[in-house]
Write a protein that holds these residues in place. Sequence first.
Motif, PDB file in Angstrom:
ATOM      1  N   VAL A  74      -4.930   4.081  -2.514  1.00 16.66           N
ATOM      2  CA  VAL A  74      -6.303   4.504  -2.248  1.00 16.66           C
ATOM      3  C   VAL A  74      -6.473   5.954  -2.702  1.00 16.66           C
ATOM      4  O   VAL A  74      -5.708   6.837  -2.303  1.00 16.66           O
ATOM      5  CB  VAL A  74      -6.654   4.365  -0.758  1.00 16.66           C
ATOM      6  N   ARG A 102      -0.831  -0.876  -4.379  1.00 12.97           N
ATOM      7  CA  ARG A 102      -2.187  -0.397  -4.150  1.00 12.97           C
ATOM      8  C   ARG A 102      -2.140   1.058  -3.691  1.00 12.97           C
ATOM      9  O   ARG A 102      -1.301   1.428  -2.862  1.00 12.97           O
ATOM     10  CB  ARG A 102      -2.884  -1.246  -3.081  1.00 12.97           C
ATOM     11  N   LEU A 151      -7.569   2.078  -5.700  1.00 19.25           N
ATOM     12  CA  LEU A 151      -8.730   1.710  -4.897  1.00 19.25           C
ATOM     13  C   LEU A 151      -9.485   2.973  -4.497  1.00 19.25           C
ATOM     14  O   LEU A 151      -9.001   3.740  -3.663  1.00 19.25           O
ATOM     15  CB  LEU A 151      -8.291   0.946  -3.642  1.00 19.25           C
ATOM     16  N   TYR A 211     -11.683   5.569  -2.644  1.00 18.06           N
ATOM     17  CA  TYR A 211     -12.155   5.759  -1.277  1.00 18.06           C
ATOM     18  C   TYR A 211     -13.667   5.559  -1.198  1.00 18.06           C
ATOM     19  O   TYR A 211     -14.403   5.960  -2.101  1.00 18.06           O
ATOM     20  CB  TYR A 211     -11.787   7.174  -0.808  1.00 18.06           C
ATOM     21  N   ASP A 237       0.841  -1.198   0.000  1.00 15.31           N
ATOM     22  CA  ASP A 237       0.000   0.000   0.000  1.00 15.31           C
ATOM     23  C   ASP A 237       0.875   1.247   0.000  1.00 15.31           C
ATOM     24  O   ASP A 237       1.614   1.491   0.959  1.00 15.31           O
ATOM     25  CB  ASP A 237      -0.899   0.027   1.237  1.00 15.31           C
TER      26      ASP A 237
END
Length: 237
Positions: A166, A164, A197, A199, A127
């Motif tokens: 976000v 990843r 990804l 939110y 992440d």
Amino acid sequence: MARIHSFESFGTVDGPGVRFVIFMQGCPLRCKYCHNPDTWNFQGGEEYSVEEVVSEIMKYKNYIKDGGVTLSGGEPLMQIDFAIELFKALKKRGIHTCMDTSGITFDCHDTSKFDQLLEVCDLFLLDIKHIDTKKHLDLTGVSADRPQAFARYLDERKKPVWIRHVLVNGYTNNEEDLKKTRAFLDTLHNVEKVEVLPYHTMGIVKYEKMGLEYPLKGVEVCTAQEIERAKEILGVC
């Protein structure tokens, strides 16, 4: 023994194929967009041994034979000794192993535990919270130094990584920051996939139940156009 928050027996978004996902308890980050604040407490969840977890996993071996097992959280590397032993047991059974982490626990001055983990972990879901140090601190409560050092460490060891990111309106969707993130990713040679990804607000109810103030109250989700722009900048295929 390890403290575990929960299990998911049919995960489809935490690595390749159908996966058994283990959500570990405890996290040192306080990401403003976190939708699992119930995983923060290091004393929460329930205690399990490696043998107990393997026994639970093997109930679903036919479903995950083309997928595998993913350790998520919380921050699973807070319990790295358990992760190593669990993954050792799974590799003996020919099961694909994956670690979903922020890399926040990485210590470049002592990589001995991480070296052991790399021997039994097939894939890392890393992440990238924010590329900017100050903005990372504001967004998560911690510095970006360790996560970025961990990304470089995995690259040096040639371990496969899925990135990843976000996408949060007003926090991580700035075009210049996205370009800087892409520039950082371009220095790595082990990135097999990049995921954006979007939110979402599904975690709000957990904050309410726990009596916590929701950090992103009033923040709207990104538009489809903003999501596509971010994917294009970051090189999502």
